[in-house]
Write a protein that holds these residues in place. Structure first.
Motif, mmCIF file in Angstrom:
data_model
loop_
_atom_site.group_PDB
_atom_site.id
_atom_site.type_symbol
_atom_site.label_atom_id
_atom_site.label_comp_id
_atom_site.label_asym_id
_atom_site.label_seq_id
_atom_site.Cartn_x
_atom_site.Cartn_y
_atom_site.Cartn_z
ATOM 1 N N UNK A 14 62.902 111.115 1.828
ATOM 2 C CA UNK A 14 63.623 112.206 1.165
ATOM 3 C C UNK A 14 63.195 113.576 1.684
ATOM 4 N N UNK A 15 61.895 113.823 1.757
ATOM 5 C CA UNK A 15 61.417 115.144 2.169
ATOM 6 C C UNK A 15 61.773 115.477 3.614
ATOM 7 N N UNK A 16 61.535 114.584 4.594
ATOM 8 C CA UNK A 16 61.971 114.901 5.967
ATOM 9 C C UNK A 16 63.478 115.082 6.079
ATOM 10 N N UNK A 17 64.232 114.313 5.309
ATOM 11 C CA UNK A 17 65.689 114.431 5.383
ATOM 12 C C UNK A 17 66.169 115.776 4.849
ATOM 13 N N UNK A 18 65.586 116.219 3.738
ATOM 14 C CA UNK A 18 66.036 117.467 3.111
ATOM 15 C C UNK A 18 65.501 118.701 3.831
ATOM 16 N N UNK A 19 64.254 118.671 4.260
ATOM 17 C CA UNK A 19 63.621 119.864 4.831
ATOM 18 C C UNK A 19 63.549 119.846 6.356
ATOM 19 N N UNK A 20 63.715 118.670 6.942
ATOM 20 C CA UNK A 20 63.667 118.574 8.402
ATOM 21 C C UNK A 20 65.016 118.358 9.036
ATOM 22 N N UNK A 21 65.861 117.559 8.367
ATOM 23 C CA UNK A 21 67.187 117.288 8.875
ATOM 24 C C UNK A 21 67.149 116.556 10.211
ATOM 25 N N UNK A 22 68.198 116.759 11.005
ATOM 26 C CA UNK A 22 68.275 116.128 12.320
ATOM 27 C C UNK A 22 67.280 116.743 13.302
ATOM 28 N N UNK A 23 66.906 118.003 13.077
ATOM 29 C CA UNK A 23 65.993 118.676 14.009
ATOM 30 C C UNK A 23 64.580 118.100 13.959
ATOM 31 N N UNK A 24 64.159 117.640 12.793
ATOM 32 C CA UNK A 24 62.804 117.100 12.637
ATOM 33 C C UNK A 24 62.929 115.679 12.079
ATOM 34 N N UNK A 25 63.652 114.839 12.783
ATOM 35 C CA UNK A 25 63.846 113.463 12.323
ATOM 36 C C UNK A 25 62.529 112.698 12.419
ATOM 37 N N UNK A 26 62.269 111.878 11.388
ATOM 38 C CA UNK A 26 61.075 111.043 11.355
ATOM 39 C C UNK A 26 61.491 109.585 11.223
ATOM 40 N N UNK A 27 60.505 108.699 11.238
ATOM 41 C CA UNK A 27 60.809 107.273 11.294
ATOM 42 C C UNK A 27 61.605 106.800 10.079
ATOM 43 N N UNK A 28 61.285 107.327 8.897
ATOM 44 C CA UNK A 28 62.016 106.928 7.705
ATOM 45 C C UNK A 28 63.481 107.297 7.784
ATOM 46 N N UNK A 29 63.778 108.510 8.233
ATOM 47 C CA UNK A 29 65.173 108.949 8.362
ATOM 48 C C UNK A 29 65.875 108.213 9.496
ATOM 49 N N UNK A 30 65.144 107.920 10.576
ATOM 50 C CA UNK A 30 65.740 107.161 11.683
ATOM 51 C C UNK A 30 66.093 105.747 11.241
ATOM 52 N N UNK A 31 65.208 105.113 10.479
ATOM 53 C CA UNK A 31 65.491 103.764 9.990
ATOM 54 C C UNK A 31 66.694 103.766 9.058
ATOM 55 N N UNK A 32 66.777 104.766 8.175
ATOM 56 C CA UNK A 32 67.933 104.867 7.287
ATOM 57 C C UNK A 32 69.215 105.056 8.095
ATOM 58 N N UNK A 33 69.151 105.878 9.117
ATOM 59 C CA UNK A 33 70.333 106.119 9.947
ATOM 60 C C UNK A 33 70.797 104.835 10.629
ATOM 61 N N UNK A 34 69.834 104.073 11.177
ATOM 62 C CA UNK A 34 70.202 102.836 11.865
ATOM 63 C C UNK A 34 70.775 101.801 10.894
ATOM 64 N N UNK A 35 70.238 101.737 9.673
ATOM 65 C CA UNK A 35 70.661 100.713 8.720
ATOM 66 C C UNK A 35 71.941 101.083 7.990
ATOM 67 N N UNK A 36 72.062 102.345 7.566
ATOM 68 C CA UNK A 36 73.143 102.727 6.668
ATOM 69 C C UNK A 36 74.266 103.523 7.332
ATOM 70 N N UNK A 37 74.033 104.048 8.524
ATOM 71 C CA UNK A 37 75.069 104.830 9.214
ATOM 72 C C UNK A 37 75.678 104.011 10.350
ATOM 73 N N UNK A 38 74.824 103.494 11.237
ATOM 74 C CA UNK A 38 75.330 102.693 12.358
ATOM 75 C C UNK A 38 75.344 101.196 12.045
ATOM 76 N N UNK A 39 74.749 100.796 10.921
ATOM 77 C CA UNK A 39 74.710 99.394 10.479
ATOM 78 C C UNK A 39 74.095 98.479 11.532
ATOM 79 N N UNK A 40 73.107 98.993 12.248
ATOM 80 C CA UNK A 40 72.363 98.191 13.222
ATOM 81 C C UNK A 40 71.098 97.707 12.527
ATOM 82 N N UNK A 41 71.210 96.574 11.845
ATOM 83 C CA UNK A 41 70.105 96.087 11.038
ATOM 84 C C UNK A 41 68.934 95.609 11.890
#
Length: 274
Positions: A214-241
């Motif tokens: 939550x914190x990297x997503x809200x305060x870092x966004x795409x510019x400061x992507x971290x592993x948690x946000x990357x994993x969420x993106x792969x699972x819930x946006x691109x559906x690459x489980x």
């Protein structure tokens, strides 16, 4: 017979941990080795991507920075709290615990208000004439680190207060009576005895920071992507489980390695640490 009774009492909790924690993690990791491209293809793809390596190194860097800062702030605060009188100690502990009563998302949104271009901090600096135009503080690595330190310092304080309170005053007085300066007493008596609490707090803060979403997503966004946000993106946006499972497996391995390293450091600082 007593040994058998102990295993019997522990078996329900053990079964729950295995079923709801160990097996899902193992199932997630196993899926990364069963792809048609080969057992290690997903890991070669992960570490072969410059973008993903950058996200991984950034996550480790941010997590270590948050852990180090939280250790310093938490230890100093816990030391003051542990030496405070009874009534003041209760007030200080309540003040440390109070932020935990608010959700992570709410506290992260609060930093959006503080660090925004029209936020409290920029408005204050502009009104004082210290800056000519607002700083870009949001969506930076510094913003993520500051917010995470705010989130995890209470955990560090609560972990260390009990450890510091358990150090007998007789040891401190004996060190002073033998001619040790306060700094020497701190380095040779207080700090080594506090190592178990420091390690527990560091593990809690590092794992929480490393897996934070939550914190990297809200305060870092795409510019400061971290592993948690990357994993969420792969699972819930691109559906690459499979890719998301690979990221989760890498996070598990790195977390275990960092925890083992912290334990090794603890044993060097305090041989009595288990």
């Amino acid at each position: 017979m007593k040994r058998f009774a102990g295993w019997t009492l522990a078996s329900p909790a053990t079964i729950l941990v295995v079923v709801f924690l160990v097996l899902p993690v193992l199932a997630t990791i196993v899926t990364t080795f069963t792809t048609p491209a080969g057992p290690f293809a997903t890991y070669f793809a992960f570490f072969g991507s410059g973008f993903r390596r950058t996200v991984l190194f950034r996550t480790i860097q941010v997590s270590l920075a948050v852990t180090a800062i939280s250790l310093v702030i938490g230890f100093l605060t816990a030391y003051v709290v542990s030496r405070a009188p009874g009534w003041l100690k209760s007030i200080l502990i309540i003040a440390a615990v109070f932020p935990l009563l608010t959700g992570v998302v709410v506290r992260s949104f609060a930093w959006l208000i503080i660090l925004g271009k029209n936020g409290i901090l920029n408005s204050t600096l502009l009104n004082l004439g210290l800056i000519a135009e607002p700083f870009q503080m949001l969506y930076t690595q510094g913003a993520v680190i500051v917010a995470m330190v705010y989130l995890f310092v209470p955990l560090m304080i609560l972990t260390l207060v009990g450890v510091l309170e358990s150090i007998p005053d007789d040891l401190i007085q004996a060190s002073s009576s033998l001619g040790a300066k306060p700094s020497a007493t701190f380095m040779q008596v207080t700090l080594p005895l506090a190592v178990p609490g420091l390690i527990v707090g560091a593990v809690l803060v590092f794992t929480g920071s490393f897996t934070s979403y939550a914190t990297p997503q809200l305060l870092g966004g795409e510019q400061v992507m971290m592993m948690g946000t990357l994993m969420y993106q792969q699972a819930m946006v691109t559906f690459d489980w499979v890719a998301a499972s690979t990221i989760a497996a890498v996070m598990v391995v790195i977390t275990i390695a960092i925890v083992a390293l912290m334990n090794a450091v603890a044993r060097r600082l305090n041989p009595m640490t288990v």
